[in-house]
Write an enzyme that holds these catalytic residues in place. Structure first.
Site, PDB file in Angstrom:
ATOM      1  N   ASP A   1     -13.900 -17.529 -10.765  1.00  0.00           N
ATOM      2  CA  ASP A   1     -13.834 -16.500 -11.807  1.00  0.00           C
ATOM      3  C   ASP A   1     -12.422 -16.047 -12.157  1.00  0.00           C
ATOM      4  OD1 ASP A   1     -13.115 -15.128  -9.522  1.00  0.00           O
ATOM      5  OD2 ASP A   1     -15.057 -14.133  -9.295  1.00  0.00           O
TER       6      ASP A   1
ATOM      7  N   GLU B   1     -19.236 -22.494  -7.548  1.00  0.00           N
ATOM      8  CA  GLU B   1     -19.393 -21.058  -7.264  1.00  0.00           C
ATOM      9  C   GLU B   1     -19.854 -20.313  -8.528  1.00  0.00           C
ATOM     10  OE1 GLU B   1     -16.485 -17.671  -6.081  1.00  0.00           O
ATOM     11  OE2 GLU B   1     -16.852 -18.743  -4.216  1.00  0.00           O
TER      12      GLU B   1
ATOM     13  N   GLU C   1     -12.703 -10.680 -13.581  1.00  0.00           N
ATOM     14  CA  GLU C   1     -13.475 -11.812 -13.043  1.00  0.00           C
ATOM     15  C   GLU C   1     -14.921 -11.853 -13.530  1.00  0.00           C
ATOM     16  OE1 GLU C   1     -11.500  -9.808 -11.282  1.00  0.00           O
ATOM     17  OE2 GLU C   1      -9.965 -11.104 -10.408  1.00  0.00           O
TER      18      GLU C   1
ATOM     19  N   HIS D   1      -6.052  -6.630  -2.839  1.00  0.00           N
ATOM     20  CA  HIS D   1      -5.219  -7.137  -3.933  1.00  0.00           C
ATOM     21  C   HIS D   1      -5.814  -6.990  -5.325  1.00  0.00           C
ATOM     22  CE1 HIS D   1      -8.074 -10.480  -3.631  1.00  0.00           C
ATOM     23  NE2 HIS D   1      -7.716 -10.781  -4.859  1.00  0.00           N
TER      24      HIS D   1
ATOM     25  N   ARG E   1      -7.114  -6.411  -9.069  1.00  0.00           N
ATOM     26  CA  ARG E   1      -6.530  -5.707 -10.219  1.00  0.00           C
ATOM     27  C   ARG E   1      -7.227  -4.371 -10.495  1.00  0.00           C
ATOM     28  NH1 ARG E   1      -4.213 -10.414 -12.054  1.00  0.00           N
ATOM     29  NH2 ARG E   1      -2.585 -10.206 -13.627  1.00  0.00           N
TER      30      ARG E   1
ATOM     31  N   HIS F   1      -0.522  -9.632  -0.176  1.00  0.00           N
ATOM     32  CA  HIS F   1      -0.506 -10.501  -1.366  1.00  0.00           C
ATOM     33  C   HIS F   1       0.866 -10.386  -2.040  1.00  0.00           C
ATOM     34  CE1 HIS F   1      -1.597 -11.896  -5.389  1.00  0.00           C
ATOM     35  NE2 HIS F   1      -2.798 -12.252  -4.955  1.00  0.00           N
TER      36      HIS F   1
HETATM   37  C1  UD1 Z   1      -5.679 -13.762  -9.057  1.00  0.00           C
HETATM   38  C2  UD1 Z   1      -7.064 -13.749  -9.705  1.00  0.00           C
HETATM   39  C3  UD1 Z   1      -8.056 -13.029  -8.795  1.00  0.00           C
HETATM   40  C4  UD1 Z   1      -8.048 -13.576  -7.392  1.00  0.00           C
HETATM   41  C5  UD1 Z   1      -6.628 -13.592  -6.873  1.00  0.00           C
HETATM   42  C6  UD1 Z   1      -6.606 -14.264  -5.523  1.00  0.00           C
HETATM   43  C7  UD1 Z   1      -7.070 -13.580 -12.130  1.00  0.00           C
HETATM   44  C8  UD1 Z   1      -7.074 -12.697 -13.286  1.00  0.00           C
HETATM   45  N1  UD1 Z   1      -6.996 -12.995 -10.950  1.00  0.00           N
HETATM   46  O1  UD1 Z   1      -5.237 -12.414  -9.021  1.00  0.00           O
HETATM   47  O2  UD1 Z   1      -9.363 -13.193  -9.344  1.00  0.00           O
HETATM   48  O3  UD1 Z   1      -8.836 -12.751  -6.578  1.00  0.00           O
HETATM   49  O4  UD1 Z   1      -5.787 -14.331  -7.756  1.00  0.00           O
HETATM   50  O5  UD1 Z   1      -5.481 -13.959  -4.797  1.00  0.00           O
HETATM   51  O6  UD1 Z   1      -7.130 -14.769 -12.280  1.00  0.00           O
HETATM   52  N2  UD1 Z   1       2.504 -14.094  -7.031  1.00  0.00           N
HETATM   53  C9  UD1 Z   1       3.568 -14.763  -6.471  1.00  0.00           C
HETATM   54  N3  UD1 Z   1       3.335 -15.919  -5.786  1.00  0.00           N
HETATM   55  C10 UD1 Z   1       2.094 -16.435  -5.611  1.00  0.00           C
HETATM   56  C11 UD1 Z   1       1.009 -15.746  -6.179  1.00  0.00           C
HETATM   57  C12 UD1 Z   1       1.233 -14.586  -6.886  1.00  0.00           C
HETATM   58  O7  UD1 Z   1       4.700 -14.330  -6.590  1.00  0.00           O
HETATM   59  O8  UD1 Z   1       1.949 -17.488  -4.971  1.00  0.00           O
HETATM   60  C13 UD1 Z   1       2.750 -12.844  -7.781  1.00  0.00           C
HETATM   61  C14 UD1 Z   1       3.372 -13.099  -9.156  1.00  0.00           C
HETATM   62  O9  UD1 Z   1       4.270 -12.071  -9.450  1.00  0.00           O
HETATM   63  C15 UD1 Z   1       2.163 -13.006 -10.089  1.00  0.00           C
HETATM   64  C16 UD1 Z   1       1.371 -11.899  -9.389  1.00  0.00           C
HETATM   65  O10 UD1 Z   1       1.527 -12.181  -8.004  1.00  0.00           O
HETATM   66  O11 UD1 Z   1       2.536 -12.695 -11.395  1.00  0.00           O
HETATM   67  C17 UD1 Z   1      -0.088 -11.793  -9.754  1.00  0.00           C
HETATM   68  O12 UD1 Z   1      -0.736 -13.060  -9.687  1.00  0.00           O
HETATM   69  P1  UD1 Z   1      -2.047 -13.315 -10.606  1.00  0.00           P
HETATM   70  O13 UD1 Z   1      -2.550 -14.681 -10.357  1.00  0.00           O
HETATM   71  O14 UD1 Z   1      -1.742 -12.957 -12.009  1.00  0.00           O
HETATM   72  O15 UD1 Z   1      -3.058 -12.224 -10.107  1.00  0.00           O
HETATM   73  P2  UD1 Z   1      -3.749 -12.005  -8.709  1.00  0.00           P
HETATM   74  O16 UD1 Z   1      -3.795 -10.551  -8.469  1.00  0.00           O
HETATM   75  O17 UD1 Z   1      -3.142 -12.897  -7.710  1.00  0.00           O
HETATM   76  N1  UDP Z   2      -6.373 -15.875   2.647  1.00  0.00           N
HETATM   77  C1  UDP Z   2      -5.323 -16.608   3.183  1.00  0.00           C
HETATM   78  N2  UDP Z   2      -4.187 -15.941   3.526  1.00  0.00           N
HETATM   79  C2  UDP Z   2      -4.045 -14.610   3.362  1.00  0.00           C
HETATM   80  C3  UDP Z   2      -5.118 -13.875   2.789  1.00  0.00           C
HETATM   81  C4  UDP Z   2      -6.275 -14.553   2.424  1.00  0.00           C
HETATM   82  O1  UDP Z   2      -5.422 -17.810   3.368  1.00  0.00           O
HETATM   83  O2  UDP Z   2      -2.974 -14.086   3.703  1.00  0.00           O
HETATM   84  C5  UDP Z   2      -7.596 -16.612   2.258  1.00  0.00           C
HETATM   85  C6  UDP Z   2      -8.903 -16.022   2.717  1.00  0.00           C
HETATM   86  O3  UDP Z   2      -9.256 -16.448   4.007  1.00  0.00           O
HETATM   87  C7  UDP Z   2      -9.854 -16.538   1.649  1.00  0.00           C
HETATM   88  C8  UDP Z   2      -9.011 -16.548   0.403  1.00  0.00           C
HETATM   89  O4  UDP Z   2      -7.666 -16.565   0.849  1.00  0.00           O
HETATM   90  O5  UDP Z   2     -10.254 -17.875   1.905  1.00  0.00           O
HETATM   91  C9  UDP Z   2      -9.299 -15.329  -0.391  1.00  0.00           C
HETATM   92  O6  UDP Z   2      -8.323 -15.161  -1.327  1.00  0.00           O
HETATM   93  P1  UDP Z   2      -8.069 -13.780  -2.034  1.00  0.00           P
HETATM   94  O7  UDP Z   2      -8.505 -12.662  -1.161  1.00  0.00           O
HETATM   95  O8  UDP Z   2      -6.662 -13.803  -2.489  1.00  0.00           O
HETATM   96  O9  UDP Z   2      -8.981 -13.906  -3.335  1.00  0.00           O
HETATM   97  P2  UDP Z   2     -10.514 -13.592  -3.654  1.00  0.00           P
HETATM   98  O10 UDP Z   2     -11.369 -14.312  -2.684  1.00  0.00           O
HETATM   99  O11 UDP Z   2     -10.666 -12.117  -3.606  1.00  0.00           O
HETATM  100  O12 UDP Z   2     -10.660 -14.090  -5.048  1.00  0.00           O
END
Ligand code: UD1
Ligand code: UDP
Length: 384
Positions: A98, A120, A134, A208, A210, A241
């Site tokens: 999602d 999923e 999502e 983490h 939004r 995160h």
């Molecule tokens: C995204 C997904 C969310 C999921 C989450 C898992 C959307 C809208 N949201 O949210 O559904 O639960 O991933 O973690 O798709 N960043 C880094 N390095 C990384 C990853 C992220 O620096 O490897 C930082 C960047 O500044 C980026 C910000 O995190 O802009 C947010 O990342 P983004 O993918 O937009 O949103 P998440 O909150 O991670």
């Molecule tokens: N996870 C990970 N390292 C971390 C935190 C989470 O590998 O530091 C794994 C966790 O075990 C799960 C997945 O990341 O498999 C979940 O990701 P996240 O919580 O970012 O996203 P969501 O499931 O809420 O979309």
């Protein structure tokens, strides 16, 4: 035999953890020509998973930017993925879950008239604002997809009620397949975790989402600070995160508390081992709500609702909400009330049996006429 060309597209950490085992299964089966495209909506957090599963993507859109918006992610994927699809010419595109990658990749495939398989599928809260964005992403992908791989019977029922069309298979969740690679007794890769005393009560937490940005996140972190101060004998371990919004809030509330350990994001193996060795889990994550019950760890969900009601029904997951007082009351009860703790701490597997990838491969082979064996459905074993 002509192989079915399957392109799996994913971009964030959770999609990668749940799609890498499937990409490996597809690669092992003779019916498929499996390709992988990452959008890199996440960068470091995605690369860590690719490394764990030793997957080298065929295409990498490398779109991530700091503090990216939903529109920029969507726009970049839509613009760049069309060219990949025209080059790769898959017969089906698989997306997962999602995220914004999921939605944009499904739409890009639809624009190229390529069928979409949704892994999923069918999770719903029926609140368009929670989880945001999502719930909308997965609902829209439900309309686009022609193959729906629903983890549970309840997810399938949601899709049937919505009359999404296409073929629906109940497969279990591939995250349980992933855990067969990741959970073991080896030391942690993250050195700080090897210094944690797991004979004390350790609370593993993540946060983490939004929709929790702002006041809910402030309240959640305040509650965790209250808990750590009230119970100095526990250790809270929180891999934070990389989102700058989350980093700022977490550090402001928790960095100065001696029995709270803030770490960088962990690799998947360390994260699963951390949960396995912890006393309980507090999280707003989706994936952790599926993983921790399989490990027999009570989970307090830091949200108002969940699209994963199966483990709530089984009694190992409880909704704590986002209010400071509620979270403190529920978490401190689990630390002090043994009967309450024992009632939640039992292993349940409503989300899978480690065979989801095989079922998805079987369903694709059957759906595309490569096999006449109809795939079996996942049915959770009755818990004792
Ligand atoms: C995204 C997904 C969310 C999921 C989450 C898992 C959307 C809208 N949201 O949210 O559904 O639960 O991933 O973690 O798709 N960043 C880094 N390095 C990384 C990853 C992220 O620096 O490897 C930082 C960047 O500044 C980026 C910000 O995190 O802009 C947010 O990342 P983004 O993918 O937009 O949103 P998440 O909150 O991670
Ligand atoms: N996870 C990970 N390292 C971390 C935190 C989470 O590998 O530091 C794994 C966790 O075990 C799960 C997945 O990341 O498999 C979940 O990701 P996240 O919580 O970012 O996203 P969501 O499931 O809420 O979309």
């Amino acid at each position: 035999m002509t192989k079915l060309r399957v392109l799996s597209v994913f971009g964030t950490r959770p999609e990668a953890i749940k799609m890498c085992p499937l990409a490996l299964s597809l690669r092992e089966r003779p019916e498929f020509d499996s390709r992988v495209c990452v959008t890199a909506q996440h960068r470091e957090m995605l690369d860590s998973v690719l490394e764990t599963f030793r997957i080298a993507p065929d295409y990498d859109l490398n779109i991530m930017e700091p503090e990216q918006t939903l529109s920029t992610i969507t726009g970049k994927i839509l613009t760049q993925l069309g060219a990949v699809l025209r080059d790769c010419r898959p017969q089906i595109v698989l997306v997962h879950g999602d995220t914004t990658t999921t939605f944009a990749a499904a739409l890009a495939a639809f624009y190229e008239k390529i069928p979409v398989g949704h892994v999923e599928a069918g999770l719903r809260t029926y609140d368009r604002w929670s989880p945001y964005p999502e719930e909308m992403n997965r609902s829209l992908v439900g309309r686009i997809a022609e193959y729906h791989f629903a983890p549970t019977a309840q997810n399938k029922a949601n899709l049937e009620r919505e009359a999404v069309g296409g073929r629906i298979f109940v497969t279990g969740n591939t995250v349980i397949d992933a855990m067969r690679y990741t959970v073991n007794d080896a030391p942690f890769a993250c050195a700080e975790l090897n210094d944690v005393d797991f004979s004390r009560k350790v609370v593993a937490m993540t946060c983490h989402r939004r929709e929790n940005y702002g006041q809910p996140m402030e309240d959640i972190f305040s509650a965790v600070a209250d808990l750590a101060r009230a119970f100095p004998e526990i250790t809270v371990v929180y891999p934070v995160h990389l989102s700058p919004t989350v980093q700022r809030a977490a550090r402001a509330h928790l960095a100065a508390i001696p029995n709270v350990l803030l770490t960088d994001p962990l690799d998947a193996m360390d994260m699963h081992k951390l949960m396995d060795r912890s006393y309980m889990v507090m999280t707003d994550s989706g994936g952790l709500q599926e993983e921790a019950p399989a490990l027999g760890k009570p989970v307090l969900v830091l949200r108002r609702e969940t699209e994963r009601p199966e483990a709530v029904a089984a009694g190992t997951v409880a909704l704590a909400g986002t209010q400071r007082g509620d979270i403190f009351a529920l978490s401190s009860a689990l630390l002090t009330d043994k009967a309450k703790y024992d009632a939640m701490a039992h292993a349940v597997n409503p989300y899978g049996d480690g065979q989801a990838c095989r079922r998805i491969c079987d369903a694709l082979a059957w759906g595309f006429g490569l096999s006449d064996r109809q795939p079996e459905e996942f049915r959770p074993r009755q818990q004792a």
